[in-house]
Write an enzyme that holds these catalytic residues in place. Structure first.
Site, PDB file in Angstrom:
ATOM      1  N   ARG A  35       1.177  -1.369  -0.010  1.00  0.00           N
ATOM      2  CA  ARG A  35      -0.134   0.215   0.063  1.00  0.00           C
ATOM      3  C   ARG A  35       0.724   1.243   0.281  1.00  0.00           C
ATOM      4  NH1 ARG A  35      -2.947  -3.053   3.477  1.00  0.00           N
ATOM      5  NH2 ARG A  35      -5.143  -4.079   2.259  1.00  0.00           N
ATOM      6  N   HIS A 120      -6.215 -10.778   7.807  1.00  0.00           N
ATOM      7  CA  HIS A 120      -6.697 -11.423   5.807  1.00  0.00           C
ATOM      8  C   HIS A 120      -6.549 -12.504   5.600  1.00  0.00           C
ATOM      9  CE1 HIS A 120      -6.074  -6.183   5.958  1.00  0.00           C
ATOM     10  NE2 HIS A 120      -7.574  -6.844   6.067  1.00  0.00           N
TER      11      HIS A 120
END
Ligand SMILES: [Zn+2]
Length: 237
Positions: A35, A120
C-alpha cells in the site's frame, strides 16, 4: 517519564495485553508494504496491486494473479524480527493474550505466537477450490504458474482478497480480545484501512498505545503515542 519508560511500565503492570499490528510490523523483516508508495507496486504490472489482489481478478486472470503472487507475496524467505520475537515471549510469560494482525506472512507464528487473529488470512494456508485439500506455502511458491491440486482443481490461498469478506470467527475473536484487554498496543498501521480503525474502538481501557513512524488520525484517542521504529521500542522491553 520518558515515553519508552512509560510503555515499559505499562507492559510490566499488564497481564492481558493485546497487540494489533499492521504492515509496519513486517516491513522491519524486509517485507514490502504494497500500500505504500515505495512498496510492492512497480511498472512491471499493468494493473495496480489492489486490482490484481481482488476476487474478480483471481477468477478472471488466475494466471496473471499467480505471476504477481509468486513474485511479490512469497514470504517464505523472511524471518521474524525483534517485535515478533518479543511478542511471542510476552505470550509465553502469560502477559499477552492475543495478536491481531493485518499481515498474511505468518511471521508471528514463526516466532512462536499461538493466539493470532489473522484478519486477512495467511499465505501459509491454501486450499483446492474443488475438493478443499490443504496445501502448504512451499507447494504454492514452488509450482510453476497456477498451482493445481492432485484432483485437477485450482488451489486458492486462504488470503482475503479485495471484494471478499473477512472471516466472522476471526473478527469476533479479535473484538472479544480487544474489548477485554487491559492494554492495547496498536503498531505499524496508519489505521486507514477498515476494519482496523473500527476494531480498536472496542477497547475500553486506559492504556491504548499507538506506535507508528508517522502520526495517525487516531493519535488523539491514544493514551500514549510513540513515533519511532517498532524494533527500537520492542528491543528495550
Ligand atoms: Zn482438489
Amino acid at each position: 517519564m520518558d515515553k519508552i519508560e512509560q510503555f515499559k511500565k505499562w507492559v510490566q503492570e499488564s497481564n492481558d495485553i493485546v497487540f494489533f499490528g499492521g504492515a509496519g510490523v513486517s516491513t522491519e523483516s524486509g517485507i514490502p508494504d504494497f500500500r505504500s508508495k515505495d512498496g510492492l507496486y512497480n511498472q512491471k504490472y499493468d494493473y495496480p496491486p489492489e486490482e490484481i489482489l481482488s476476487h474478480t481478478f483471481f477468477v478472471k486472470y488466475t494466471d496473471e494473479f499467480y505471476k504477481f503472487y509468486h513474485d511479490k507475496l512469497n514470504c517464505l524467505e523472511y524471518e521474524p524480527n525483534i517485535t515478533h520475537i518479543k511478542l511471542a515471549e510476552l505470550e509465553k510469560r502469560g502477559k499477552l493474550k492475543a495478536v491481531v494482525t493485518q499481515n498474511i506472512d505468518g511471521l508471528h507464528q514463526k516466532a512462536g505466537s499461538k493466539n493470532v487473529y489473522e484478519l486477512h488470512g495467511s499465505v501459509l494456508r491454501n486450499y483446492c477450490m474443488k475438493c478443499n485439500k490443504f496445501y502448504d506455502a512451499e507447494y504454492i511458491f514452488s509450482s510453476d504458474g497456477v498451482p493445481k491440486c492432485s484432483c485437477g482443481g485450482i488451489i486458492k490461498p486462504d488470503v482475503v482478497l479485495y471484494e471478499e469478506g473477512l472471516d466472522d470467527n476471526v473478527i469476533s475473536g479479535a473484538i472479544n480480545a480487544i474489548a477485554n484487554c487491559d492494554m492495547l498496543i496498536v503498531a505499524g498501521t496508519s489505521l486507514t484501512v477498515q476494519p482496523a480503525s473500527g476494531l480498536i474502538r472496542f477497547y475500553r481501557g486506559k492504556k491504548l498505545v499507538l506506535i507508528n513512524r508517522d502520526a495517525t488520525a487516531y493519535d488523539s484517542f491514544a493514551n500514549l503515542v510513540i513515533n519511532d521504529s517498532l524494533g527500537n521500542i520492542f528491543s528495550k522491553i
